[in-house]
Design a protein around this motif. Structure first.
Motif, PDB file in Angstrom:
ATOM      1  N   HIS A 181      28.329  86.631   2.651  1.00 40.08           N
ATOM      2  CA  HIS A 181      27.046  85.962   2.888  1.00 40.08           C
ATOM      3  C   HIS A 181      27.130  84.488   2.490  1.00 40.08           C
ATOM      4  O   HIS A 181      26.748  83.606   3.257  1.00 40.08           O
ATOM      5  CB  HIS A 181      25.939  86.700   2.125  1.00 40.08           C
ATOM      6  N   LEU A 234      27.208  81.349   5.291  1.00 38.63           N
ATOM      7  CA  LEU A 234      26.165  80.314   5.248  1.00 38.63           C
ATOM      8  C   LEU A 234      26.788  78.925   5.067  1.00 38.63           C
ATOM      9  O   LEU A 234      26.395  77.969   5.734  1.00 38.63           O
ATOM     10  CB  LEU A 234      25.168  80.597   4.129  1.00 38.63           C
ATOM     11  N   GLY A 251      26.481  79.281   9.224  1.00 35.11           N
ATOM     12  CA  GLY A 251      25.625  80.404   9.604  1.00 35.11           C
ATOM     13  C   GLY A 251      24.205  80.238   9.108  1.00 35.11           C
ATOM     14  O   GLY A 251      23.918  79.378   8.276  1.00 35.11           O
ATOM     15  N   THR A 252      23.318  81.082   9.624  1.00 37.79           N
ATOM     16  CA  THR A 252      21.908  81.087   9.228  1.00 37.79           C
ATOM     17  C   THR A 252      21.577  82.443   8.628  1.00 37.79           C
ATOM     18  O   THR A 252      21.893  83.486   9.219  1.00 37.79           O
ATOM     19  CB  THR A 252      21.006  80.856  10.466  1.00 37.79           C
ATOM     20  N   ASP A 253      20.940  82.435   7.468  1.00 36.34           N
ATOM     21  CA  ASP A 253      20.586  83.691   6.809  1.00 36.34           C
ATOM     22  C   ASP A 253      19.721  84.550   7.720  1.00 36.34           C
ATOM     23  O   ASP A 253      18.755  84.093   8.305  1.00 36.34           O
ATOM     24  CB  ASP A 253      19.831  83.384   5.509  1.00 36.34           C
ATOM     25  N   VAL A 295      24.063  87.513   8.773  1.00 35.64           N
ATOM     26  CA  VAL A 295      24.075  86.073   9.013  1.00 35.64           C
ATOM     27  C   VAL A 295      24.170  85.853  10.518  1.00 35.64           C
ATOM     28  O   VAL A 295      24.930  86.548  11.201  1.00 35.64           O
ATOM     29  CB  VAL A 295      25.277  85.400   8.308  1.00 35.64           C
TER      30      VAL A 295
END
Length: 136
Positions: free
Chosen positions: A88, A92, A96-98, A117
């Motif tokens: 995770h 990020l 990436g986007t949570d 993600v």
């Protein structure tokens, strides 16, 4: 069960940065495939099964296919909770986007711990750990 799967991305450099970080966190590797694609594998010495990621349109795909028109979901198996957490954080940090912080998922009896993600193209990428089931 699967030999391989693949999907297209818009930007190979940002996709590779994302998948290298995410894969490494769960003990996988990213290897070269061609100038326009790469593979996510267990290791360079064990390249099958693989996840193909690239910018080319394979000849067997339908003419109307558009990158991420229908985002996909891919879940990587993690060896433990710490690897899910590392996935995770790394995903990020790599663009990436949570889409779901690390934590228990599903019914408690499944013993599943996962994180989600979105990759740079909006695909939902997951890492999850399943605790060993006792008494089964």
């Amino acid at each position: 069960m699967l030999d391989h799967m693949g999907f297209r991305v818009r930007d190979l450099v940002s996709a590779r940065r994302f998948y290298e970080a995410a894969a490494q966190a769960v003990g996988l590797a990213v290897i070269d495939n061609s100038p326009t694609s790469f593979l996510v594998v267990r290791s360079a010495g064990e390249p099958i099964p693989f996840l193909w990621i690239g910018t080319d349109k394979p000849s067997f795909w339908a003419a109307g296919h558009q990158v991420s028109a229908s985002p996909i979901h891919v879940a990587f198996r993690a060896p433990d909770h710490a690897s899910v957490d590392a996935f995770h954080r790394a995903a990020l940090a790599a663009g990436g986007t949570d889409n779901g912080a690390p934590g228990p998922r599903g019914p408690a009896e499944m013993g599943y711990y996962g994180a989600y993600v979105l990759d740079p193209d909006g695909n939902n990428i997951e890492a999850g750990y399943r605790a060993p089931r006792h008494g089964s």
